[in-house]
Design a protein around this motif. Structure first.
Motif, PDB file in Angstrom:
ATOM      1  N   GLU A   1       0.784  -1.139  -0.052  1.00 30.46           N
ATOM      2  CA  GLU A   1       0.101   0.051  -0.087  1.00 30.46           C
ATOM      3  C   GLU A   1       0.926   1.251  -0.066  1.00 30.46           C
ATOM      4  O   GLU A   1       1.846   1.368   0.698  1.00 30.46           O
ATOM      5  CB  GLU A   1      -0.725  -0.095   1.365  1.00 30.46           C
ATOM      6  N   ASP A   2       0.526   2.150  -0.921  1.00 32.55           N
ATOM      7  CA  ASP A   2       1.348   3.350  -0.877  1.00 32.55           C
ATOM      8  C   ASP A   2       1.093   4.320   0.318  1.00 32.55           C
ATOM      9  O   ASP A   2       0.043   4.176   1.070  1.00 32.55           O
ATOM     10  CB  ASP A   2       0.778   4.298  -2.020  1.00 32.55           C
ATOM     11  N   ARG A   3       2.273   4.691   1.018  1.00 31.14           N
ATOM     12  CA  ARG A   3       2.026   5.793   2.206  1.00 31.14           C
ATOM     13  C   ARG A   3       2.265   6.927   2.019  1.00 31.14           C
ATOM     14  O   ARG A   3       3.427   7.411   1.283  1.00 31.14           O
ATOM     15  CB  ARG A   3       3.170   5.241   3.318  1.00 31.14           C
ATOM     16  N   LEU A   4       1.560   7.926   2.413  1.00 34.52           N
ATOM     17  CA  LEU A   4       1.908   9.474   2.278  1.00 34.52           C
ATOM     18  C   LEU A   4       2.638   9.702   3.575  1.00 34.52           C
ATOM     19  O   LEU A   4       2.493   9.474   4.454  1.00 34.52           O
ATOM     20  CB  LEU A   4       0.591  10.131   2.518  1.00 34.52           C
ATOM     21  N   LEU A   5       3.957  10.539   3.165  1.00 35.41           N
ATOM     22  CA  LEU A   5       5.018  10.829   4.050  1.00 35.41           C
ATOM     23  C   LEU A   5       4.740  12.296   4.488  1.00 35.41           C
ATOM     24  O   LEU A   5       3.999  12.893   4.115  1.00 35.41           O
ATOM     25  CB  LEU A   5       6.467  10.724   3.398  1.00 35.41           C
ATOM     26  N   PRO A   6       5.195  12.163   5.841  1.00 36.64           N
ATOM     27  CA  PRO A   6       4.866  13.571   6.657  1.00 36.64           C
ATOM     28  C   PRO A   6       6.185  14.580   5.993  1.00 36.64           C
ATOM     29  O   PRO A   6       7.190  14.600   6.780  1.00 36.64           O
ATOM     30  CB  PRO A   6       5.231  13.387   8.029  1.00 36.64           C
ATOM     31  N   GLY A   7       5.462  15.541   5.303  1.00 33.30           N
ATOM     32  CA  GLY A   7       6.677  16.450   4.494  1.00 33.30           C
ATOM     33  C   GLY A   7       6.066  17.043   3.464  1.00 33.30           C
ATOM     34  O   GLY A   7       4.942  16.673   3.041  1.00 33.30           O
ATOM     35  N   TYR A   8       6.881  17.853   2.833  1.00 30.71           N
ATOM     36  CA  TYR A   8       6.421  18.473   1.535  1.00 30.71           C
ATOM     37  C   TYR A   8       7.539  18.397   0.527  1.00 30.71           C
ATOM     38  O   TYR A   8       8.687  18.450   0.817  1.00 30.71           O
ATOM     39  CB  TYR A   8       5.806  19.556   1.714  1.00 30.71           C
ATOM     40  N   GLY A   9       7.126  18.675  -0.728  1.00 31.72           N
ATOM     41  CA  GLY A   9       8.207  19.021  -1.805  1.00 31.72           C
ATOM     42  C   GLY A   9       8.032  20.327  -2.108  1.00 31.72           C
ATOM     43  O   GLY A   9       6.966  21.033  -1.983  1.00 31.72           O
ATOM     44  N   TRP A  10       9.169  21.095  -2.681  1.00 33.85           N
ATOM     45  CA  TRP A  10       9.099  22.404  -3.154  1.00 33.85           C
ATOM     46  C   TRP A  10       9.614  22.765  -4.414  1.00 33.85           C
ATOM     47  O   TRP A  10      10.369  21.797  -4.752  1.00 33.85           O
ATOM     48  CB  TRP A  10       9.613  23.300  -2.105  1.00 33.85           C
ATOM     49  N   ILE A  11       8.975  23.649  -5.075  1.00 29.59           N
ATOM     50  CA  ILE A  11       9.840  24.153  -6.365  1.00 29.59           C
ATOM     51  C   ILE A  11       9.699  25.616  -6.172  1.00 29.59           C
ATOM     52  O   ILE A  11       8.709  26.251  -5.984  1.00 29.59           O
ATOM     53  CB  ILE A  11       8.724  23.755  -7.498  1.00 29.59           C
TER      54      ILE A  11
END
Ligand SMILES: Cc1cc2nc3c(=O)[nH]c(=O)nc-3n(C[C@H](O)[C@H](O)[C@H](O)COP(=O)(O)OP(=O)(O)OC[C@H]3O[C@@H](n4cnc5c(N)ncnc54)[C@H](O)[C@@H]3O)c2cc1C
Length: 440
Positions: free
Chosen positions: A233-243
């Motif tokens: 199962e895909d898991r959503l990680l606690p964090g974020y990506g930025w551009i």
């Protein structure tokens, strides 16, 4: 340049018989925390040595994004942040999640400007160090500080040993007060027995640059969906990506993740960044061919993960004192603010007549930091635990974005942007929460 030319104040000290290698205060590390501390100390008339391991301009791993809090600090240091001087302004945050896109402007506040900035750290840190130097601080580059010099009798730090220049000449510097602004690894704090608190959150962040048509942007862009796709199962990680568009033909693309997820230690963050970039629209150009440098990463020490912030003549500022905001991973504003606070405490202490009175004033520093950030960081620690649960993170990203009012509140909370007195109803709620939360 291994040792910068002595400034006027250095020459004066030499002529008045004081060794060039002693001062009122030594600041170790000329990142944002150290240069801001040195600037404010020098402006107040103290003799300051600013010792930096590298030589400017030098690369520093960062997202290069500055919120209105950091912008305010630059203004306080008299840095020319005009667009003519090459600063790229942003008006808020663009949030991407669950196929939705929401642009939120920085709030209009009495206490902070309503715009942020973007600047590459090689140039940013250089400008801050030069500003400290202009204010009178004596900057030594290529000055690698090693062991503290400690008075056997009192246990107080009275200086530092260092290797200076390309020849690595051993030298000693002396001062009754030393500021550790040597970043996350802070060898100086460790040598003084100040270890990392394991009960505080830690983040890790990686980033790279691409030449891209997306190099100019009015908003800092953050993606709330980083996936661990290894299991069934895909898991959503606690964090974020930025551009972040850099305005110079490149984008800074990276991600930051918290250690509250169970997969934190197992994942290869460079691979996750690569996979995320590969999923981007082709026309943005985030391909290996367009990368202008390697992927680099570092830790984000959060929520006061090193304490106490003052002991035996040593004050901790910025990453050395674990001051990254646990809500959003922002560290520059807190590095600069803590530098300003430390400088103010030191200047006040120096004006006291006796050692006992000076010590009493210096011991205020940890308490002032707690008063300013303690409650907010405690809320941040609760937030970090919550989003460490993939179900909560999923719910927040799926539902949150559909409520613009809730998102405006969230932006104020995550970026720590409220008016301390007055302000609107959201400000009052956030301020009340940070007041009742324990200041630990
Ligand atoms: C990938 C990544 C992205 C990030 N993105 C952002 C962002 O977009 N916005 C934001 O606000 N924050 C961001 N941060 C956090 C931010 O970079 C840090 O919080 C900030 O740099 C802390 O400043 P500082 O002055 O405390 O430490 P540093 O910037 O680490 O400066 C420490 C200085 O001390 C010097 N030094 C170290 N050891 C010695 C020694 N022994 N002798 C002499 N000098 C020494 C170093 O060379 C350095 O110049 C990011 C961090 C990472 C890892």
């Amino acid at each position: 340049m291994s040792e910068t030319a002595p400034t006027a104040s250095a020459t004066e000290s030499a002529s008045s018989g004081i060794s060039e290698r002693s001062a009122d205060v030594i600041v170790v590390g000329a990142g944002p925390a150290g240069s801001t501390t040195a600037y404010h100390l020098a402006k107040s008339g103290l003799d300051v040595l600013l010792l930096e391991k590298t030589a400017f301009p030098r690369e520093k791993v960062c997202g290069d994004g500055l919120t209105p809090r950091a912008t305010k600090q630059l203004v306080a240091m008299g840095i020319d942040i005009s667009e003519e001087a090459g600063w790229l302004r942003n008006r808020g945050l663009r949030i991407m999640a669950g196929g939705l896109r929401l642009e939120l402007d920085w709030p209009d506040l009495a206490a902070y400007p309503n715009y942020g900035l973007v600047r590459k750290r090689d140039d940013f840190d250089d400008q801050l160090a030069r500003q400290a130097q202009k204010a009178g601080a004596r900057l030594y580059e290529r000055c690698n500080v090693g062991a503290p010099i400690v008075d056997d009798r009192t246990g107080r730090i009275t200086g530092v040993e260092a290797k200076l220049g390309e020849e690595k000449t051993p030298v000693t510097f002396h001062a009754p007060l030393v500021v550790a602004a040597d970043g996350n690894s802070t060898r100086l704090s460790l040598a003084m027995g100040l270890h990392r608190r394991e009960d505080r959150p830690m983040g890790v962040a990686v980033r790279t640059y691409f030449t891209s048509p997306r190099h100019e942007d009015d908003y800092l862009e953050s993606w709330l969906e980083l996936w661990d796709r290894r299991g069934a199962e895909d898991r959503l990680l606690p964090g974020y990506g930025w551009i972040f568009g850099m305005g110079d033909g490149t984008s800074n693309v990276g991600l930051g993740v918290l250690n509250t997820s169970s997969s934190f230690k197992e994942l290869d963050w460079r691979e996750i960044l690569k996979a995320w970039c590969a999923s981007m629209p082709e026309e943005w150009g985030y391909t290996p061919d367009n990368m202008t440098g390697p992927i680099r990463g570092a830790a984000l020490p959060m929520a006061f993960n090193r304490q106490p912030h003052y002991t035996r003549g040593l004050l901790l500022v910025g990453d050395a004192g674990g001051m990254v905001n646990p809500f959003n991973g922002e560290g520059i504003a807190y590095a600069m603010e803590s530098g300003q606070i430390a400088a103010d405490v030191i200047v006040q202490a120096q004006s006291r007549a006796t050692p006992a009175q000076r010590e009493m004033a210096l011991r205020r520093y940890p308490q002032v930091l707690k008063d300013v950030y303690g409650g907010y960081y405690t809320l941040g620690r609760a937030f970090v635990k919550l989003i460490g649960n993939p179900k909560v993170m999923k719910l927040a990203t799926e539902r949150g974005l559909t409520h613009p009012m809730l998102m405006r509140f969230t932006l104020k909370l995550l970026a720590n942007l409220t008016d301390p007195t007055g302000g609107d109803a959201m400000d009052r709620i956030i301020n009340a929460l940070t007041k009742v939360a324990p200041r630990a």
